[in-house]
Each structure stands twice: as C-alpha cells, then as structure tokens.
Design a protein around this motif. Structure first.
Motif, PDB file in Angstrom:
ATOM      1  N   UNK A 256      37.461  56.739  47.558  1.00  0.00           N
ATOM      2  CA  UNK A 256      37.993  55.989  46.410  1.00  0.00           C
ATOM      3  C   UNK A 256      39.287  55.283  46.773  1.00  0.00           C
ATOM      4  N   UNK A 257      40.103  55.960  47.594  1.00  0.00           N
ATOM      5  CA  UNK A 257      41.364  55.337  48.006  1.00  0.00           C
ATOM      6  C   UNK A 257      41.108  54.098  48.849  1.00  0.00           C
ATOM      7  N   UNK A 262      40.719  48.164  49.283  1.00  0.00           N
ATOM      8  CA  UNK A 262      39.928  46.951  49.520  1.00  0.00           C
ATOM      9  C   UNK A 262      39.987  46.014  48.318  1.00  0.00           C
ATOM     10  N   UNK A 263      39.880  46.587  47.098  1.00  0.00           N
ATOM     11  CA  UNK A 263      39.983  45.755  45.898  1.00  0.00           C
ATOM     12  C   UNK A 263      41.357  45.113  45.785  1.00  0.00           C
ATOM     13  N   UNK A 264      42.388  45.877  46.117  1.00  0.00           N
ATOM     14  CA  UNK A 264      43.747  45.320  46.040  1.00  0.00           C
ATOM     15  C   UNK A 264      43.913  44.162  47.026  1.00  0.00           C
ATOM     16  N   UNK A 265      43.357  44.315  48.231  1.00  0.00           N
ATOM     17  CA  UNK A 265      43.435  43.241  49.216  1.00  0.00           C
ATOM     18  C   UNK A 265      42.647  42.016  48.755  1.00  0.00           C
ATOM     19  N   UNK A 269      43.803  38.036  47.764  1.00  0.00           N
ATOM     20  CA  UNK A 269      43.177  36.821  48.305  1.00  0.00           C
ATOM     21  C   UNK A 269      42.784  35.853  47.203  1.00  0.00           C
ATOM     22  N   UNK A 270      42.311  36.397  46.035  1.00  0.00           N
ATOM     23  CA  UNK A 270      41.899  35.541  44.925  1.00  0.00           C
ATOM     24  C   UNK A 270      43.072  35.106  44.048  1.00  0.00           C
TER      25      UNK A 270
END
Length: 328
Positions: A256-257, A262-265, A269-270
């Motif tokens: 989960x971490x 990955x979502x934060x990165x 980017x977006x």
C-alpha cells in the motif's frame, strides 16, 4: 484414557526395538566360528579310522593294532577340529593363552593350542550402526522431549576393545545415551529443533572422548527424530501461523505504501499538465465502457470539462450497432 496411553506405548515400542537390535548384535558377535574345512578334515580322519579298523580286523590283526589304527586318526581329527580356526576378512580373534592375552589372529585360517589357548572374543572391524534414544528428557527450558539418534562407529584397536571394557557394544550404547541426555539438558528446545548439525557434532565429540580408551572411534552421529509434547506442538503451530499472518500484513502495508508513492508521483506529473490528465481520464472511461454490462458513474464536472457527454454517447451508439454487425 486412550490418548494418555499412546506415548507410553510408543516408548515401549522404541525400547523393545532397541533391545532387539542389541540382542541381534550380541548374537552375531558371539556366534560360533566353526571352520568348515576343519569339520571336513575331522570327518575324513574319522572315516579313515573306521576303514583302517575294518581292514585290520578282516586281516586278523591284534587288538592293539586295531586300537592304534583307530585312535591315531581320531586324535588327529579332533586336534584339527579344535585347533584349526578361521576368521573372516573383517574379523580379529582375541587369543588368550593360559588366561593371559597372547595375540590377535586373522583374518584367514590360523592354529591355536587346544585347552591352552582360548578365543574369548571375535572383534568386527566394519563400521557398526547403533540406534539409541533419550525419552522424556528435559531441555534447558524444562521441556520434555524424546530424541532418537543413530551412532556410526568402528573398532580401531581390537586389543583394547577386548581387554579394557567388558562388553564394548553395550558400553558404547550406554555412553551414547548418557551423552545424548547431557547435550539435551544443555540446550533450549529452539536450538534443538533448528540446530541439529551442532547437536550432532557435540554428540560425536563427547562420545568419541569416552570410547577412545576402548579402542573405538565414532565416525558420525545422526539425529533421526525429535518428538515434543502434543500441546506444545499445537502452541508452536499457532505461533507460526500468527507469525505468517503478521508477515502477510507487513507485506500488504508495504505494498500500500508503494502504491501510494506511485500515485503521489503520478499526481505530480499530471499537476502541471491538464491535457494529459484529461486524456488519462478519457482512456479510463473508455476502458470501462468496453466491458459488456459495465456501469460507469462520471461526475458532472468531468462531463463539462472534458465533453464526456458527447464521447459517452458515441461509445453507446457504437455498442448498439455492434450486435447488428455481428449478426450480419
């Protein structure tokens, strides 16, 4: 009642098996070493005596001649029967002369003096295997365990094995058993279960020190089985299961971490590229609409900003025409 009797029956079975092995070894060690060649020569000389007696009697010889003809071959045959001995390739015979150690004989055929010489023991120089066990022995952390082991040993000095100890086979068995109890009492249960190699090495060293004065060397010791109480075994099983569950939760948390990172990165980017974000959203919506019977709920803000209403209408119209095309 039946459950409480099972450990006793198992211990009794192992004890009887060990006693049977020791009895078989003792019987093999004390078996008669009769030389078949000596028996054959004895029969030949007895037959010769009978033939000579018959021939002399037929010729009318005197009684003294007949007795001499019978007695001389008979004495030679008896002497050969008791004096002509044979040791097998792996054996040594311990010869005492008038009660004192005289020599070691064998392998092969050899002669002894009847009545004066006596063979008290046949020493086997092959590698011997002796099972031994320790039942209900307390470990360092006061846990009763049953341990079965196997001892591999060999006699390197037949004279010491015959003269320094009464029964070297029984002495080795008892020395191995007491050493096993000693080692178990010095180790906690966890070390016994996972440290069999160290336990084997310690046992070999202790037993070898005790048997070296007897002319016996220990080649290796192998632990066959370790039996712990059933209640403790169940508790250890639950402990292992809990440990596996804990590791599974830790791995899930790490996953989960990593996903969150990955979502934060991806969000970074977006963040400065709204067009890329809109394209990604449109792709996700299209992938969802491709599945038959899929229901996608889209926020109204996304419909206004990305013109998703027109896109979804086009996709729905395409899905309505697909079955007709397939039928055609």
């Amino acid at each position: 009642m039946s459950q409480s009797m099972q450990p006793n029956e198992g211990s009794k079975t192992r004890r009887e098996s060990k006693e049977a092995v020791l009895t078989a070894q003792a019987r093999s060690a004390q078996e008669a070493h009769v030389n078949p060649l000596a028996v054959a020569l004895f029969i030949v000389f007895i037959t010769l005596a009978v033939v000579l007696a018959a021939v002399l009697e037929a010729r009318g010889a005197g009684d003294i001649a007949i007795v001499t003809a019978v007695l001389l071959p008979t004495l030679i045959g008896v002497y050969i029967l008791f004096a002509f001995r044979m040791a097998r390739q792996w054996e040594k015979a311990v010869v005492l002369r008038l009660g004192r150690f005289h020599s070691l004989r064998g392998p092969g055929v050899f002669w002894v003096l009847p009545v004066i010489d006596s063979i008290t023991m046949w020493i086997d120089h092959r590698v011997m295997v002796t099972p031994f066990s320790a039942e209900k022995t307390l470990t360092k952390d006061t846990v009763p365990v049953d341990v079965d082991a196997v001892l591999f040993w060999v006699v390197w000095d037949a004279e010491k094995a015959a003269l320094e100890v009464e029964d070297y086979r029984a002495a080795i068995t008892w020395a191995a058993q007491t050493a096993l109890r000693e080692v178990i009492g010095q180790m906690p249960l966890a070390d016994i279960l996972v440290g069999r190699a160290k336990m084997d090495a310690d046992l070999q060293k202790i037993i070898d020190e005790r048997t070296t004065p007897w002319g016996v060397t220990v080649q290796s010791v192998e632990i066959r089985d370790i039996i712990i109480p059933q209640a403790l075994e169940d508790a250890m099983s639950r402990q292992a299961q809990a440990e596996r569950e804990r590791q599974a939760r830790v791995i899930l948390g790490e996953s989960e971490k990593q996903i969150a990172e990955s979502f934060a990165e991806a969000s970074r980017a977006y963040q400065n590229n709204p067009t890329a974000l809109h394209l990604r959203a449109m792709n996700m919506l299209f992938e969802g609409l491709k599945e038959k019977g899929a229901l996608v709920i889209v926020p109204s803000s996304a419909v206004d900003t990305m013109n998703l209403g027109g896109l979804s209408g086009v996709v729905a119209l395409g899905q309505q025409h697909l079955p007709k095309e397939g039928m055609e």
